[in-house]
Design an enzyme around this catalytic site. Structure first.
Site, PDB file in Angstrom:
ATOM      1  N   GLY A 308       0.837  -1.197   0.000  1.00 49.24           N
ATOM      2  CA  GLY A 308       0.000   0.000   0.000  1.00 49.24           C
ATOM      3  C   GLY A 308       0.868   1.242   0.000  1.00 49.24           C
ATOM      4  O   GLY A 308       1.975   1.238  -0.534  1.00 49.24           O
ATOM      5  N   GLU A 309       0.346   2.327   0.561  1.00 46.81           N
ATOM      6  CA  GLU A 309       1.050   3.606   0.669  1.00 46.81           C
ATOM      7  C   GLU A 309       1.250   4.299  -0.674  1.00 46.81           C
ATOM      8  O   GLU A 309       1.864   5.349  -0.749  1.00 46.81           O
ATOM      9  CB  GLU A 309       2.453   3.442   1.297  1.00 46.81           C
ATOM     10  N   GLY A 310       0.786   3.709  -1.777  1.00 49.27           N
ATOM     11  CA  GLY A 310       1.117   4.222  -3.092  1.00 49.27           C
ATOM     12  C   GLY A 310       2.444   3.705  -3.603  1.00 49.27           C
ATOM     13  O   GLY A 310       2.964   4.188  -4.619  1.00 49.27           O
TER      14      GLY A 310
END
Length: 341
Positions: A308-310
């Site tokens: 996640g987190e980009g």
């Protein structure tokens, strides 16, 4: 569009403003395709890189698209469904990770630096989780519109590409619920281990999603009421950012399962609301494969990532930059004086 999408005082207003979505410039895309056909390589030899360059040309409206400013935004929210024991970590971790982002210590910070993206983090009422969707709505209409507006406001209209990511303990459960509500199947089809749930934790996720789907069955045939039913604020903000980017004809790199599941809710809108979006990578979360199938989108990367987190979007940005460097910098056969092409 004659009026900006946000702020909107009701879902009815927002739907009316979404009646006509901007489309890519087909003339520019065709010109980019012609250029690709005349570059010093066999046709199709750069594979997906050629497609990406043509895609960017269409949305930027120019034969030679460029990425001057790449904007990365991570939205963070907390979730009431965590009361059902769907995550092995406490919700305080969301705030702690946001602090880590701001201090530059997370994976996304390093990957954005490597790929040349400007990172910002948007906290969405971390001290006030959404409602527990097994007991009631996750978001009221007003809360949904507020979160979507926050997502839209985060967009830099001068960006050439937008990278989207998220952070929120419990949000893999929300993502699975949104995917289940949008595309059907069984809850188990969409549930993975997230941040490390054991078998009992996975079953709690499934049970919670089934309970929420039963409670909110009457709301699940519409993208916006589906978001109200299951939340969370970061998913709603992602949708707001996606729509705002479409309004400005800015291409979007979606991250993995959670980000893609949020945006996928918009697939029910008319006008191919995700036509300007690229899925960055095939997340190791099992639900991502189903999303890719239903959306008809091929990811740029398949690296077994599930952070996640980009993070996947930041890595994919490097590939997108490479596609445009080749497209813009290569000589044509005529320019290189190569005959017989």
């Amino acid at each position: 569009m004659t009026e900006p999408l946000f702020p909107a005082n009701s879902l009815a207003t927002l739907r009316a403003r979404l009646a006509i979505l901007p489309r890519p410039d087909e003339t520019a895309a065709e010109a980019a395709g012609t250029r690709q056909a005349n570059l010093t390589k066999p046709p199709g030899a750069l594979g997906r890189l050629e497609d990406l360059a043509i895609f960017m040309a269409g949305w930027q409206g120019t034969e030679r698209p460029r990425i001057g400013k790449a904007q990365a935004v991570v939205f963070a929210g907390n979730h009431g469904v965590c009361a059902q024991g769907v995550n092995p970590y406490p919700q305080e971790v969301t705030s702690q990770m946001v602090a880590n982002f701001r201090a530059g210590g997370a994976a996304i910070n390093q990957l954005c630096r490597a790929s040349g993206a400007e990172l910002s983090v948007v906290e969405l009422e971390l001290d006030r989780p959404t409602g527990d969707f097994t007991q009631g709505l996750a978001l009221s209409e007003a809360e949904l519109l507020e979160a979507m507006a926050r997502g839209a406001e985060a967009l830099d209209p001068t960006a050439d590409v937008l990278l989207l990511g998220e952070m929120g303990i419990g949000n893999s459960t929300v993502a699975a619920a949104l995917a289940y509500a949008t595309f059907g199947g069984t809850a188990a089809d969409w549930v993975g281990r997230g941040t490390g749930s054991d078998d009992a934790g996975v079953q709690r996720k499934i049970t919670a999603i089934e309970a929420g789907a039963k409670r909110h069955a009457a709301l699940l045939d519409d993208p916006f009421t589906t978001l109200m039913a299951f939340g969370g604020r970061e998913q709603a903000a992602i949708c707001g950012a996606v729509l705002a980017a479409r309004e400005k004809r800015i291409p979007v790199l979606l991250d993995g399962f959670i980000c893609t599941a949020a945006a996928a809710v918009l697939a029910r809108l008319e006008g191919d609301a995700l036509a300007h979006c690229i899925v960055s990578h095939a997340s190791a979360e099992p639900g991502q494969r189903g999303l890719l199938t239903h959306l008809g989108k091929a990811p740029i990367l398949d690296l077994g990532m599930r952070l996640g987190e980009g993070s996947g979007a930041a890595v994919a940005l490097g590939v997108l930059r490479a596609a445009l460097e080749a497209h813009n910098g290569m000589a044509t056969f005529a320019e290189a004086g190569i005959s017989g092409a």
